[in-house]
Write an enzyme that holds these catalytic residues in place. Structure first.
Site, PDB file in Angstrom:
ATOM      1  N   HIS A 153       0.818  -1.217   0.000  1.00 22.25           N
ATOM      2  CA  HIS A 153       0.000   0.000   0.000  1.00 22.25           C
ATOM      3  C   HIS A 153       0.848   1.263   0.000  1.00 22.25           C
ATOM      4  O   HIS A 153       0.331   2.355  -0.269  1.00 22.25           O
ATOM      5  CB  HIS A 153      -0.999  -0.017   1.175  1.00 22.25           C
ATOM      6  CG  HIS A 153      -0.421   0.281   2.517  1.00 22.25           C
ATOM      7  ND1 HIS A 153      -0.063  -0.709   3.409  1.00 22.25           N
ATOM      8  CD2 HIS A 153      -0.167   1.448   3.147  1.00 22.25           C
ATOM      9  CE1 HIS A 153       0.381  -0.157   4.518  1.00 22.25           C
ATOM     10  NE2 HIS A 153       0.339   1.150   4.383  1.00 22.25           N
ATOM     11  N   GLU A 158       4.497   5.719 -10.011  1.00 23.61           N
ATOM     12  CA  GLU A 158       5.635   5.796 -10.933  1.00 23.61           C
ATOM     13  C   GLU A 158       6.923   5.887 -10.121  1.00 23.61           C
ATOM     14  O   GLU A 158       6.967   6.585  -9.100  1.00 23.61           O
ATOM     15  CB  GLU A 158       5.497   7.006 -11.839  1.00 23.61           C
ATOM     16  CG  GLU A 158       4.269   6.983 -12.730  1.00 23.61           C
ATOM     17  CD  GLU A 158       4.125   8.271 -13.523  1.00 23.61           C
ATOM     18  OE1 GLU A 158       5.096   9.047 -13.588  1.00 23.61           O
ATOM     19  OE2 GLU A 158       3.023   8.496 -14.051  1.00 23.61           O
ATOM     20  N   VAL A 189      13.895   7.483  -1.891  1.00 19.90           N
ATOM     21  CA  VAL A 189      14.230   6.742  -0.674  1.00 19.90           C
ATOM     22  C   VAL A 189      15.382   7.456   0.019  1.00 19.90           C
ATOM     23  O   VAL A 189      16.395   7.772  -0.618  1.00 19.90           O
ATOM     24  CB  VAL A 189      14.627   5.287  -1.012  1.00 19.90           C
ATOM     25  CG1 VAL A 189      15.198   4.584   0.211  1.00 19.90           C
ATOM     26  CG2 VAL A 189      13.417   4.530  -1.559  1.00 19.90           C
ATOM     27  N   ASP A 206       0.175  -7.681   1.539  1.00 17.29           N
ATOM     28  CA  ASP A 206       0.608  -6.278   1.595  1.00 17.29           C
ATOM     29  C   ASP A 206       2.131  -6.209   1.653  1.00 17.29           C
ATOM     30  O   ASP A 206       2.721  -5.938   2.704  1.00 17.29           O
ATOM     31  CB  ASP A 206      -0.033  -5.604   2.805  1.00 17.29           C
ATOM     32  CG  ASP A 206       0.157  -4.097   2.810  1.00 17.29           C
ATOM     33  OD1 ASP A 206       0.542  -3.535   1.764  1.00 17.29           O
ATOM     34  OD2 ASP A 206      -0.085  -3.479   3.872  1.00 17.29           O
ATOM     35  N   SER A 214       3.935   2.764   8.384  1.00 14.42           N
ATOM     36  CA  SER A 214       3.585   1.765   7.369  1.00 14.42           C
ATOM     37  C   SER A 214       4.775   1.419   6.486  1.00 14.42           C
ATOM     38  O   SER A 214       5.526   2.294   6.050  1.00 14.42           O
ATOM     39  CB  SER A 214       2.450   2.281   6.482  1.00 14.42           C
ATOM     40  OG  SER A 214       1.235   2.295   7.167  1.00 14.42           O
TER      41      SER A 214
END
Length: 307
Positions: free
Chosen positions: A95, A107, A113, A149, A242
């Protein structure tokens, strides 16, 4: 007296974290000096289990997954965490790499990162900002149930691993016993709808039995497990965590997936079980070798011609 002292410490902790949020934009390495606050909505639950250890040994495995552009200051585009599993591969939640509530991938140019930076809002000498080359999510990822996930970011260039600010983490290869105490690390909200911290926080939780996990939500399925603290329900991961790591016995065991609020009574946090997806990770954690490369390797190492 003891209760009053706890309330005082809790209020002081809130003020410190708020101060961090407001001073994120004030670090000297930034071009924009305006202050950005991540605070929004009503503050409901404080994740009281969050702490900062004297010696930070786990944040080196953590990365901040961000949008391509800062809003006002460095770090305010953070939206998920991830784990370094090899110099060019980040393991995270599906997700986090899909467009909101869909199976459509973002994209690669829309994601960056950031590794080697324990403080979300401050670029250090060790900070590495990496571009994404390829995104993979599990074929059977379901955004409604959050089954499967799990996702992977393959970077354009490898992260420099110095063992202190950035380092790969080993994967857990087998099921983790119930009651094992594990640690979540991340920059998630410090309480429900609250601000994001500047410095990564730790929270310790225990692995619960599957029967309990399934009794709380119908979403529970194969490839998941849940964690919490039966004595302190407020020890929990929250939004912004998350995709980040749940670390048990020094290995990457879970990926922060979902919960019902943050620190809500009788509702544990749910995690993708890494050991359930080892084959999938190994299959997808690097680019396929091109046929011409195979031919060259065959000629060198085997001494034959490949047609």
């Amino acid at each position: 007296m003891v209760f009053g002292a706890k309330i005082f410490l809790l209020i002081a902790f809130c003020h410190i974290l708020r101060f961090e949020t407001y001073t994120c934009a004030l670090n000297e390495s930034k071009k924009i000096s305006s202050v950005h606050s991540a605070e929004s909505g009503k503050y409901t639950f404080l994740v009281t289990g969050g702490y900062r250890p004297t010696q930070d040994t786990l944040t080196k495995h953590l990365v901040s997954i961000r949008g391509p552009k800062e809003i006002k200051s460095f770090g305010d585009n953070h939206f998920c965490g991830g784990s370094i599993i090899s110099p060019k591969v980040i393991l995270t939640a599906a997700h986090c790499v899909c467009k909101r509530k869909t199976r459509f991938l973002k994209e690669p140019s829309k994601i960056i990162v950031v590794a080697g930076t324990p403080k979300r809002c401050e670029a250090a000498n060790t900070t590495q900002i990496m571009k994404v080359d390829r995104i993979v999510r599990h074929t059977y990822y379901n955004p409604k149930t959050l089954r499967n996930d799990i996702g992977i970011l393959v970077l354009q260039k490898p992260i420099h691993e110095d063992g202190i600010s950035a380092q790969s983490i080993n994967l857990t290869l087998s099921l983790t016993p119930y009651s094992t105490v594990c640690t979540v690390v991340g920059w998630g909200r410090v309480f429900y709808n609250g601000p994001f911290p500047n410095q990564a926080l730790y929270v310790n939780v225990s692995v619960f039995e599957d029967s309990y996990c399934s009794s709380v939500t119908k979403k529970f399925a194969y490839g998941m497990f849940c964690c919490g603290d039966i004595y302190d329900h407020q020890r929990d991961s929250c939004s912004g965590d998350s995709g980040g790591p749940l670390i048990c016995n020094g290995n990457l065991t879970g990926i922060v997936s979902f919960g019902i609020g943050c620190g809500t009574p009788n509702t544990p946090g749910y995690y993708t079980n890494v050991s359930s997806y080892i084959d999938w990770i190994r299959k997808n954690d690097s680019k396929k070798i091109r046929p011409e490369i195979l031919s060259i390797l065959a000629n060198i190492f085997i001494g034959i011609n490949v047609v």
